[in-house]
Design a protein around this motif. Sequence first.
Motif, PDB file in Angstrom:
ATOM      1  N   ALA A   3       0.850  -1.192   0.000  1.00  0.00           N
ATOM      2  CA  ALA A   3       0.000   0.000   0.000  1.00  0.00           C
ATOM      3  C   ALA A   3       0.883   1.237   0.000  1.00  0.00           C
ATOM      4  CB  ALA A   3      -0.925  -0.012   1.203  1.00  0.00           C
ATOM      5  N   GLU A   6      -2.879   5.275   1.580  1.00  0.00           N
ATOM      6  CA  GLU A   6      -4.108   4.817   2.248  1.00  0.00           C
ATOM      7  C   GLU A   6      -4.866   6.038   2.767  1.00  0.00           C
ATOM      8  OE1 GLU A   6      -4.004   0.976   4.647  1.00  0.00           O
ATOM      9  OE2 GLU A   6      -1.904   1.605   4.737  1.00  0.00           O
ATOM     10  N   ARG A   8      -8.368   7.075   4.674  1.00  0.00           N
ATOM     11  CA  ARG A   8      -9.431   6.465   5.473  1.00  0.00           C
ATOM     12  C   ARG A   8     -10.395   7.536   5.975  1.00  0.00           C
ATOM     13  NH1 ARG A   8      -4.972   3.596   9.315  1.00  0.00           N
ATOM     14  NH2 ARG A   8      -3.973   2.241   7.746  1.00  0.00           N
ATOM     15  N   ASP A  24     -12.660   7.047   1.131  1.00  0.00           N
ATOM     16  CA  ASP A  24     -11.713   5.956   1.360  1.00  0.00           C
ATOM     17  C   ASP A  24     -11.061   5.579   0.035  1.00  0.00           C
ATOM     18  OD1 ASP A  24     -12.224   5.175   4.248  1.00  0.00           O
ATOM     19  OD2 ASP A  24     -14.244   4.917   3.452  1.00  0.00           O
ATOM     20  N   THR A  26      -7.345   3.302  -1.426  1.00  0.00           N
ATOM     21  CA  THR A  26      -6.037   2.678  -1.241  1.00  0.00           C
ATOM     22  C   THR A  26      -5.404   2.465  -2.611  1.00  0.00           C
ATOM     23  OG1 THR A  26      -6.734   1.531   0.780  1.00  0.00           O
ATOM     24  CG2 THR A  26      -4.774   0.688  -0.339  1.00  0.00           C
ATOM     25  N   TRP A  64      -2.254   8.141   4.823  1.00  0.00           N
ATOM     26  CA  TRP A  64      -0.948   7.526   5.037  1.00  0.00           C
ATOM     27  C   TRP A  64      -0.261   7.339   3.700  1.00  0.00           C
ATOM     28  CZ3 TRP A  64       0.839   6.936   9.924  1.00  0.00           C
ATOM     29  CH2 TRP A  64      -0.112   7.047  10.955  1.00  0.00           C
TER      30      TRP A  64
END
Length: 252
Positions: A3, A6, A8, A24, A26, A64
Amino acid sequence: MTALLEIRNLRAEIGGREILDGLDLTVAAGEVHAIMGPNGAGKSTLSYVLAGKPGYTITGGEIWFKGEDLTAMAADERAAKGLFLAFQYPLEIPGVATLTFLRAALNAQRRQRGEPELSSPDLLKRVREIAKTLNIDAEMLRRPLNVGFSGGEKKRNETLQMALLEPALCVLDETDSGLDIDALKVVANGVNQLRAPDRGMIVITHYQRLLDHIVPDVVHVLASGRIVETGGKDLALQLEARGYAQYQSEAA
């Protein structure tokens, strides 16, 4: 796959108006993700939030990047970590030659990472090699950055910047905007040459035509500030045929 990015439950606003509403996403290393959606859905806002553009306030959620909290980094730190945003409307900088800008951008990132600056001869060699693949001539490199450039020249120039900086994550905000079909092919070819197992891409667009040339691994529909459907490359063809109306009503 690792990943790379990311996101969220991301919420963000500008001027007190919420634009992103629980998004969201990824993106793994090696993947190309297309984000499509109607005007006002939050596509450009997502790109600006990722890049750290001032005025865009994150009100919830997490981002992230390469295992680190992206929201804790300043815009220049994000760039040095390997995040690149190709703007829908690249900025003009009068008085600064394109080559001078490229040298400053590359060496600023290298300093931020604790790497030695690239010498002028080495940089010039790299720039010329990349420029050749994008139909950018020496005269264009001497001109002030984007000043008087056509839409196609601006986008080719930005693709040159991206290739020179070799980012880990490329975010392309409506790169096809203002391009005729010939310029689109040149830019798309430059982007495709950057596809790599350790690099991810987010391609933001309204239209299928760009995705004929930059074929995505995953297509997302963004409506009312969140991802409402995800599929393969065929989803883009379906959107071209039926439009976004149903997603706007579903997201409302």
